[in-house]
Design an enzyme around this catalytic site. Sequence first.
Site, PDB file in Angstrom:
ATOM      1  N   GLU A 135       0.845  -1.207   0.000  1.00 25.27           N
ATOM      2  CA  GLU A 135       0.000   0.000   0.000  1.00 25.27           C
ATOM      3  C   GLU A 135       0.877   1.253   0.000  1.00 25.27           C
ATOM      4  O   GLU A 135       0.545   2.255  -0.633  1.00 25.27           O
ATOM      5  CB  GLU A 135      -0.928  -0.014   1.213  1.00 25.27           C
ATOM      6  CG  GLU A 135      -1.975  -1.123   1.107  1.00 25.27           C
ATOM      7  CD  GLU A 135      -3.148  -0.943   2.055  1.00 25.27           C
ATOM      8  OE1 GLU A 135      -2.915  -0.678   3.236  1.00 25.27           O
ATOM      9  OE2 GLU A 135      -4.305  -1.094   1.596  1.00 25.27           O
ATOM     10  N   ASP A 141      -3.016  -7.139  18.066  1.00 21.07           N
ATOM     11  CA  ASP A 141      -1.686  -7.633  17.693  1.00 21.07           C
ATOM     12  C   ASP A 141      -0.953  -8.279  18.874  1.00 21.07           C
ATOM     13  O   ASP A 141       0.069  -8.931  18.689  1.00 21.07           O
ATOM     14  CB  ASP A 141      -0.821  -6.473  17.164  1.00 21.07           C
ATOM     15  CG  ASP A 141      -1.295  -5.955  15.813  1.00 21.07           C
ATOM     16  OD1 ASP A 141      -2.348  -6.401  15.333  1.00 21.07           O
ATOM     17  OD2 ASP A 141      -0.600  -5.095  15.232  1.00 21.07           O
TER      18      ASP A 141
HETATM   19  C1  LIG Z   1       0.427   1.033   7.075  1.00 17.28           C
HETATM   20  C2  LIG Z   1      -0.413  -0.070   7.659  1.00 17.28           C
HETATM   21  C3  LIG Z   1      -1.541  -0.512   6.963  1.00 17.28           C
HETATM   22  C4  LIG Z   1      -2.358  -1.504   7.524  1.00 17.28           C
HETATM   23  N1  LIG Z   1      -3.482  -1.872   6.838  1.00 17.28           N
HETATM   24  C5  LIG Z   1      -4.343  -2.743   7.395  1.00 17.28           C
HETATM   25  C6  LIG Z   1      -5.577  -3.057   6.742  1.00 17.28           C
HETATM   26  O1  LIG Z   1      -5.854  -2.572   5.645  1.00 17.28           O
HETATM   27  N2  LIG Z   1      -6.427  -3.908   7.372  1.00 17.28           N
HETATM   28  C7  LIG Z   1      -6.154  -4.450   8.604  1.00 17.28           C
HETATM   29  O2  LIG Z   1      -6.994  -5.180   9.141  1.00 17.28           O
HETATM   30  N3  LIG Z   1      -4.993  -4.201   9.241  1.00 17.28           N
HETATM   31  C8  LIG Z   1      -4.077  -3.360   8.679  1.00 17.28           C
HETATM   32  N4  LIG Z   1      -2.893  -3.059   9.328  1.00 17.28           N
HETATM   33  C9  LIG Z   1      -2.596  -3.716  10.637  1.00 17.28           C
HETATM   34  C10 LIG Z   1      -3.342  -2.989  11.780  1.00 17.28           C
HETATM   35  O3  LIG Z   1      -3.051  -1.618  11.750  1.00 17.28           O
HETATM   36  C11 LIG Z   1      -2.991  -3.570  13.151  1.00 17.28           C
HETATM   37  O4  LIG Z   1      -3.212  -4.950  13.131  1.00 17.28           O
HETATM   38  C12 LIG Z   1      -3.877  -2.901  14.230  1.00 17.28           C
HETATM   39  O5  LIG Z   1      -3.537  -1.538  14.352  1.00 17.28           O
HETATM   40  C13 LIG Z   1      -3.738  -3.604  15.581  1.00 17.28           C
HETATM   41  O6  LIG Z   1      -4.614  -3.019  16.491  1.00 17.28           O
HETATM   42  P1  LIG Z   1      -4.276  -3.053  18.062  1.00 17.28           P
HETATM   43  O7  LIG Z   1      -5.482  -2.525  18.762  1.00 17.28           O
HETATM   44  O8  LIG Z   1      -3.750  -4.367  18.443  1.00 17.28           O
HETATM   45  O9  LIG Z   1      -3.064  -2.039  18.255  1.00 17.28           O
HETATM   46  P2  LIG Z   1      -2.805  -0.596  17.644  1.00 17.28           P
HETATM   47  O10 LIG Z   1      -3.914  -0.162  16.764  1.00 17.28           O
HETATM   48  O11 LIG Z   1      -1.429  -0.629  17.091  1.00 17.28           O
HETATM   49  O12 LIG Z   1      -2.829   0.316  18.935  1.00 17.28           O
HETATM   50  C14 LIG Z   1      -1.896   0.235  19.967  1.00 17.28           C
HETATM   51  C15 LIG Z   1      -2.052   1.467  20.848  1.00 17.28           C
HETATM   52  O13 LIG Z   1      -1.188   1.345  21.958  1.00 17.28           O
HETATM   53  C16 LIG Z   1      -0.499   2.567  22.155  1.00 17.28           C
HETATM   54  N5  LIG Z   1       0.758   2.261  22.829  1.00 17.28           N
HETATM   55  C17 LIG Z   1       1.821   1.571  22.349  1.00 17.28           C
HETATM   56  N6  LIG Z   1       2.768   1.467  23.281  1.00 17.28           N
HETATM   57  C18 LIG Z   1       2.294   2.098  24.385  1.00 17.28           C
HETATM   58  C19 LIG Z   1       2.805   2.303  25.693  1.00 17.28           C
HETATM   59  N7  LIG Z   1       3.997   1.840  26.075  1.00 17.28           N
HETATM   60  N8  LIG Z   1       2.038   2.986  26.573  1.00 17.28           N
HETATM   61  C20 LIG Z   1       0.810   3.453  26.214  1.00 17.28           C
HETATM   62  N9  LIG Z   1       0.286   3.277  25.005  1.00 17.28           N
HETATM   63  C21 LIG Z   1       1.010   2.608  24.092  1.00 17.28           C
HETATM   64  C22 LIG Z   1      -0.318   3.118  20.740  1.00 17.28           C
HETATM   65  O14 LIG Z   1      -0.065   4.520  20.772  1.00 17.28           O
HETATM   66  C23 LIG Z   1      -1.671   2.766  20.129  1.00 17.28           C
HETATM   67  O15 LIG Z   1      -2.624   3.755  20.401  1.00 17.28           O
HETATM   68  C24 LIG Z   1      -2.034  -2.095   8.777  1.00 17.28           C
HETATM   69  C25 LIG Z   1      -0.888  -1.661   9.471  1.00 17.28           C
HETATM   70  C26 LIG Z   1      -0.079  -0.672   8.919  1.00 17.28           C
HETATM   71  C27 LIG Z   1       1.148  -0.214   9.677  1.00 17.28           C
END
Ligand SMILES: Cc1cc2nc3c(=O)[nH]c(=O)nc-3n(C[C@H](O)[C@H](O)[C@H](O)COP(=O)(O)OP(=O)(O)OC[C@H]3O[C@@H](n4cnc5c(N)ncnc54)[C@H](O)[C@@H]3O)c2cc1C
Length: 393
Positions: free
Chosen positions: A162, A290
């Site tokens: 992408e 994740d």
């Molecule tokens: C460029 C890109 C494109 C993508 N496209 C897709 C797609 O099209 N479809 C799809 O399904 N997935 C996609 N993904 C994957 C998807 O973004 C992740 O799987 C998703 O964000 C995971 O969600 P999460 O809630 O586990 O964590 P995240 O959304 O990563 O959120 C983690 C949160 O924790 C916070 N955090 C981290 N460390 C700390 C800390 N020490 N203290 C306090 N807060 C902290 C961060 O600031 C964030 O707010 C893509 C990823 C990228 C990078």
Amino acid sequence: MASIVIVGAGYGGVMAGLQFEKALQPFTLVNKHSYHQFITWLHEAAGGRHQIDDYKVELSEIFRQRLSTIIKDEVVSIDRTQRKVIGKHDEYPYDYAIIGLGSAPEFFGIPGLSQYSMQLRSLETARQIRTHIEQQVKAYRDDRDQSRLRIVVGGAGLTGIEFVGELIDWLPGLCNRLGIPNHLFEVQNVEAAPAILPALSENLQHKAQSVLESKGVRIRTNTKITQVMQDAVYLESGEIVEAKTIVWTGGVRANPLLQDAGFTCDGRGRAKVNEYLQSVDDEHIFIIGDNASFISAGRPLPPTAQLATQMGVTVAQNVLAHSNQTTMKPFEPKILGTLASLGRDVGVGLVGGVQTSGAPAGLAKELTKVKYLWQLGGMRMVSRNRKPLVREY
Ligand SMILES: Cc1cc2nc3c(=O)[nH]c(=O)nc-3n(C[C@H](O)[C@H](O)[C@H](O)COP(=O)(O)OP(=O)(O)OC[C@H]3O[C@@H](n4cnc5c(N)ncnc54)[C@H](O)[C@@H]3O)c2cc1C
């Protein structure tokens, strides 16, 4: 009433919080920033589509019922014995913790990769990459160093593909504005595996590759990076690619805080959970997105926003069920499809079992944004964030 701390306001954490709001259950949400970032659209932010700040929304705008305590703090550890989350500024005791701290890059031990590459993981890194590319193009006008116009993106998963699609649509306009012939820039995607977009069928992989190649991206599959130095990527063949912009998107592993907290983790640092998304080590901790190693059909689920969002909903229900001593609900993942944008207009993917490509796939990808914003806050959120929904040329 049980005290609940959600750690991380990503796709999973925010969705869990919204469920608690619906159930009128107070909670504390601790996040590194005061905002939720649209990580799945970061390739657009880094690739010049809209302003960087269009790719975030303040948490206070999402949670408006004042039931929640939103805290901007960086979590440094989780003390499971004392049942508290420890941040840089304060400590947050819990009866139940939900951990959704997202991913960190996986460098597979390739020497120099972490030091000399940039990674597309957050709003700050998107800003860093975009500013860096703009600076390189400007500096080229002074020294005519061709490596300033060469961009190497390592990894041909969703993020890498992408991103190169976005770059190839953005760079001609940028070069034109700065008076540089736009045939001079070069975007390379380097991938060790034999094909791009491993989540898609062979047919769609070929379609995606030929679209990107026709736009001018050089796709280099079966090409292993062995080392990275300042401004240089070393390939297994012995070739050295000189490039002042090197971006690594080739893999992720879970946030290292999970391993540090002593959870039983899989090879990618994800904490093992049971069918209810409850840590196998601690019934008072639930793990999402994740960070969770949830086994489905014999394999851990892939790290996607789609699944993180679904987990957020289930986990909130299960925390309430556990605290009320009622029956928890097993998590049932629904993989609705995979869509990859290939620049601003077109895409490729699988939606509800149907293959799509070209403009319809590009449109379907845009619709996934509307769907997500709707989940986040209905029409209020869709209209507030209308800018990333508008295509710009
Ligand atoms: C460029 C890109 C494109 C993508 N496209 C897709 C797609 O099209 N479809 C799809 O399904 N997935 C996609 N993904 C994957 C998807 O973004 C992740 O799987 C998703 O964000 C995971 O969600 P999460 O809630 O586990 O964590 P995240 O959304 O990563 O959120 C983690 C949160 O924790 C916070 N955090 C981290 N460390 C700390 C800390 N020490 N203290 C306090 N807060 C902290 C961060 O600031 C964030 O707010 C893509 C990823 C990228 C990078």
